[in-house]
Enzyme design. Sequence first.
Site, PDB file in Angstrom:
ATOM      1  CD  GLU A 125      -1.393  -2.440   1.764  1.00 29.10           C
ATOM      2  OE1 GLU A 125      -0.245  -2.470   2.263  1.00 29.10           O
ATOM      3  OE2 GLU A 125      -2.099  -3.465   1.661  1.00 29.10           O
ATOM      4  NE  ARG A 184     -17.549  -7.953   2.525  1.00 31.59           N
ATOM      5  CZ  ARG A 184     -18.572  -8.796   2.728  1.00 31.59           C
ATOM      6  NH1 ARG A 184     -19.612  -8.400   3.435  1.00 31.59           N
ATOM      7  NH2 ARG A 184     -18.546 -10.014   2.227  1.00 31.59           N
TER       8      ARG A 184
END
Lengths: 315, 278
Positions: A60, A169
């Site tokens: 990341e 989500r």
Amino acid sequence: MPQERKEKESTRDGFGRALLDLGEKDSNVVVLSADLTESVRAHWFQEKYPERFISHGVAEQDMISAAAGLALSGKIPFACTFGAFASGRAWDQVRVSVAYMNLNVTIAGTHGGISVGGDGATHQALEEIALMRIIPHMTVVVPADGEEAYDATVQAAAIKGPVYLRLGRSAVPTLMDKPPLETGKASVMKEGEDITIVACGHMVFKSLGAAAELEKKGINAGVINLHTPAPIDEEALIAAAKKTGRVLTVEEHSVYGGMGSAVAEVLVENCPVPMKMMGVKGEFGVSGEPDQLYEHFGLTEGHIVEEAEKLIKRK
Amino acid sequence: MQKLDETGMKRKSIALRRDILTMLSRAGSGHTGGSLSIVEILVELYYRRMNIDPREPSKRDRDRFVLSKGHACPALYAVLADLGFFPREELWTLRKLGSRLQGHPQYGLPGLEISSGSLGQGLSVAVGLALADRMDSLDNKVYCLMGDGETNEGQIWEAAMTASHYSLSRLYGIVDFNKLQIDGFTCDVQHPGEFRHKWEKFGWHTVEVDGHDFQQLSKGFDELDGASDRPKLMIAHTVKGKGVSFIENKAGWHGIAPKEKELASALEELKEQEEALI
């Protein structure tokens, strides 16, 4: 558009749809991913524009700084991963590589909040709004439904500076009769007289439900969708606080430093009124079904109604 | 831009060291050791190799120099001022309130490619620059200068993998291998191990040179230019504090600036070096 409206859609899906459309409109749009491509809904873009898709592996920090490099050369990068990693693990890269240079990088952090469900605390980001909004130049957007996520994504591409999109989500109901999302401008979902509920993300739908319940009890609650905690729409918040004299904030996030704190910072200086901040207080998330978790952390419609009533009684 | 011969480059290096020491001394703080160790690397790149134009600092197809070890910015500032990217007088504003010459580099200064200072991020930014160049079908080069201590950062190795995965052959990493970091010798703080071997195993084409020897620097970059489709790394063996006897090879000189008397004797040494070139 109306005939294609989905009754329920996750904000990550709205984001993924927008990436695809942005990719078609502007060949400078590029997408970076850290091995969660389908989970963050970047796979539709990847399939259509493989030459503009960059795979960093599970790295990341490298992804965020590389996005800065791409932006320096005129690209419009979208760096995508789970919110916990985008905002936490790569925080210094967001601060130094991206925000200090005020670059046009959009960081998309999906899986925000406890509604992630079974994956538990490590994957339920509860700190991103706080971590991101304290960085200078940063715009933070928390869309309430798939349509808002689509609009926020399209607008992020045009914002000359860094943007953090907090996405969810699970599928959430698409809100009807809402003003079109305008980044930086709070959406007044319902005018009220007795109290203002300020919510963001998945909590907007629940707050609207709570307001309807309160109506039955003779309480006229206003609802503001504060989809952009930073930069914050001070004017709308001050006006609502003045009008209703009570402000209840609701977020699927830590109450420390989050959207509610941002609201409190504005009101304490401009129009102090009794406030209550609902959210997660000094706890990590836990595994469970999203609805069980809303119950566990006190973030259901019923809890919002209860807190609103308490706040109104408070002197 | 007129290319310098070897004596000219040596002379230029001495002049730059003079500026670096003077600006640090006037600032009263800053990173002396690691600025002095990279001078010849900068001279080789900026005065001989890179396609840049101070009159057009943002032209899209320029070569890029990314200073990942941002604390060595006095050396870069001295070069950019000398090349005319900004007025030379600004050098004396280093670290002062209102100056464009921040203690660690801040994007916006003409000729400066990125903000840096938090170690380990520059190589990833350079990867992004190189990816953008490839998408735009440009054949310019991206150079990224790192410190040897800086390679303790895990992000460097993340970037090394990405560069290798995408075969970024126009990306040149340079490690200023001066063998010292803040806490002492790199081999004591965090042993570099088989450093060159590590980069090779990460898929990079590597060369190892004396980072103060222009012939070796030139030969090293030539070899990298001619190498395969892999990303490229030069390990430049250097002396921290190079050029001033009492600063050389001392970890204590990492983050301090010369006081007035120290500056005077340092400038005296540089004068002797200059006279020896005639």
